[in-house]
Design an enzyme around this catalytic site. Structure first.
Site, PDB file in Angstrom:
ATOM      1  N   TYR A  64       0.846  -1.184   0.000  1.00 47.92           N
ATOM      2  CA  TYR A  64       0.000   0.000   0.000  1.00 47.92           C
ATOM      3  C   TYR A  64       0.883   1.237   0.000  1.00 47.92           C
ATOM      4  O   TYR A  64       1.599   1.517   0.950  1.00 47.92           O
ATOM      5  CB  TYR A  64      -0.912   0.032   1.220  1.00 47.92           C
ATOM      6  CG  TYR A  64      -1.843  -1.148   1.380  1.00 47.92           C
ATOM      7  CD1 TYR A  64      -2.227  -1.928   0.288  1.00 47.92           C
ATOM      8  CD2 TYR A  64      -2.352  -1.484   2.629  1.00 47.92           C
ATOM      9  CE1 TYR A  64      -3.091  -3.004   0.445  1.00 47.92           C
ATOM     10  CE2 TYR A  64      -3.217  -2.556   2.791  1.00 47.92           C
ATOM     11  CZ  TYR A  64      -3.577  -3.318   1.704  1.00 47.92           C
ATOM     12  OH  TYR A  64      -4.430  -4.388   1.873  1.00 47.92           O
ATOM     13  N   SER A 211     -13.176  -5.305   2.586  1.00 47.64           N
ATOM     14  CA  SER A 211     -14.276  -4.739   1.787  1.00 47.64           C
ATOM     15  C   SER A 211     -15.645  -5.233   2.253  1.00 47.64           C
ATOM     16  O   SER A 211     -16.482  -5.619   1.434  1.00 47.64           O
ATOM     17  CB  SER A 211     -14.076  -5.049   0.296  1.00 47.64           C
ATOM     18  OG  SER A 211     -12.930  -4.425  -0.212  1.00 47.64           O
ATOM     19  N   LEU A 213     -17.983  -3.556   3.138  1.00 50.13           N
ATOM     20  CA  LEU A 213     -18.977  -2.593   2.660  1.00 50.13           C
ATOM     21  C   LEU A 213     -18.996  -2.520   1.132  1.00 50.13           C
ATOM     22  O   LEU A 213     -19.424  -1.512   0.558  1.00 50.13           O
ATOM     23  CB  LEU A 213     -18.686  -1.210   3.259  1.00 50.13           C
ATOM     24  CG  LEU A 213     -18.904  -1.126   4.771  1.00 50.13           C
ATOM     25  CD1 LEU A 213     -18.353   0.167   5.345  1.00 50.13           C
ATOM     26  CD2 LEU A 213     -20.385  -1.269   5.105  1.00 50.13           C
ATOM     27  N   GLY A 214     -18.533  -3.599   0.498  1.00 52.44           N
ATOM     28  CA  GLY A 214     -18.577  -3.630  -0.969  1.00 52.44           C
ATOM     29  C   GLY A 214     -17.820  -2.495  -1.612  1.00 52.44           C
ATOM     30  O   GLY A 214     -18.273  -1.899  -2.582  1.00 52.44           O
TER      31      GLY A 214
END
Length: 336
Positions: A64, A211, A213-214
């Site tokens: 990242y 993810s 929360l999509g």
């Protein structure tokens, strides 16, 4: 139910090599890359507010930034290391300029990557060290064997895998106890329920959904692709669910979630997180955010109790295969 002022409950990941974490963790990736521009001051404030609220599990990775996210997390926790269960990952090899070199699970690289992460984070050990992606050219036994050496050396406390298949998980766990699998899991991505989740439970391995929360779709805050920053990677073909042909159908599903959430005075995102939490006490999702207000909204979801009727209504509103588009435009790096 849009804020949080109480500390989080805890959950235990893993049976043979157990690790106690907050029921909700914090994914730090978006503080450095991928989801548009970020402010370091806001990011550090968000991490430190998370710790105040009882969030103990912080998730980062060497790739990242690359490398900048570990440094950021290290600065944020410099005077509060004892409050943190620190998770980072190796295996998606990148150069300082961002060039991607591919997936690397060679033992000599595992050792080198761990030492570099420890230095960037400014700590003497990593609590949970994941292989970020499975290197299909290297036997998993070799990679996990090198990871186990890090445990023996005191540099790492617990081992994890990310996006690994059920067969790979079994082989890895035979070499050294695996504490957690990190993989995508949400109302919008449920394929692990077929084989992977039953395997985890058979072996006594926890699940850390990323993810949940999509990628923000389930928060209800995204109204169309244009509501994302111009530099946001979700606007690219790599994320088909945000494409012109898919996003309208997917946002209709979010509105169905919103209708159920409103019964609880909650947001769609809070209901989506509560749904993930309701799937088992061995699950600790890591929603990511750069902002304190969204963090507080997420943490409040841990106190939202869903009834059997709520769960049935959610299942009817969002059938498992209702979402339009693959989760990635290129699934070649996923171990299947």
């Amino acid at each position: 139910m849009t804020s949080a002022d109480s500390t989080l409950p805890t959950r235990t990941l893993g049976v043979t090599s157990p690790l106690t974490v907050s029921a909700l963790g914090l994914g730090c990736m978006g503080m450095s890359e991928f989801y548009g521009t970020s402010d370091e001051g806001d990011a550090i404030a968000t991490i430190q507010r998370a710790l105040e609220l009882g969030v103990t599990l912080l998730d980062t990775a060497d790739m990242y930034g690359p490398f900048t996210n570990e440094r950021l997390v290290g600065r944020a926790i410099a005077d509060r290391r004892d409050q943190v269960v620190l998770a980072t990952k190796f295996g998606n090899e990148r150069e300082e300029d961002g060039t991607r070199l591919g997936i690397n699970g060679r033992p000599e690289y595992v050792r080198r990557a761990a030492d570099a992460s420890l230095q960037r984070l400014g700590v003497d050990h990593i609590d949970l060290y994941y292989q970020h992606r499975v290197d299909k050219t290297v036997p998993i036994e070799d990679t996990v064997g090198a990871m186990a050496e890090l445990v023996e050396a005191g540099k790492v406390r617990h081992l994890g895998l990310s996006e690994a298949s059920a067969a790979t998980i079994r082989r890895a766990n035979a070499v050294h106890p695996i504490t957690a699998l990190q993989t995508e899991y949400s109302l919008f991505t449920r394929d692990i329920e077929d084989e992977i989740l039953p395997t985890l439970r058979e072996l006594g391995i926890g699940l850390v959904p990323y993810s949940p929360l999509g990628r923000g779709l389930l928060t209800g805050a995204i109204t169309d692709a244009d509501s994302l920053d111009p530099g946001d990677s979700r606007r690219t073909a790599y994320f088909p669910r945000f494409g012109a042909e898919a996003i309208e159908a997917n946002l209709a599903l979010v509105e169905a979630v919103r209708t159920i959430a409103e019964r609880h005075g909650a947001t769609p995102g809070q209901l989506a997180l509560a749904w993930v939490l309701a799937q088992g006490e061995d699950i600790a999702p890591i929603p990511g955010t750069r902002r304190v207000r969204y963090l507080e909204e997420n943490v409040a979801a841990a106190s939202l109790v869903l009834t059997e009727q709520d769960l049935a209504d959610i299942a009817a509103a969002v059938p498992r295969d209702a979402v339009v588009g693959e989760r990635y435009g290129d699934l070649s790096s996923i171990d299947q």
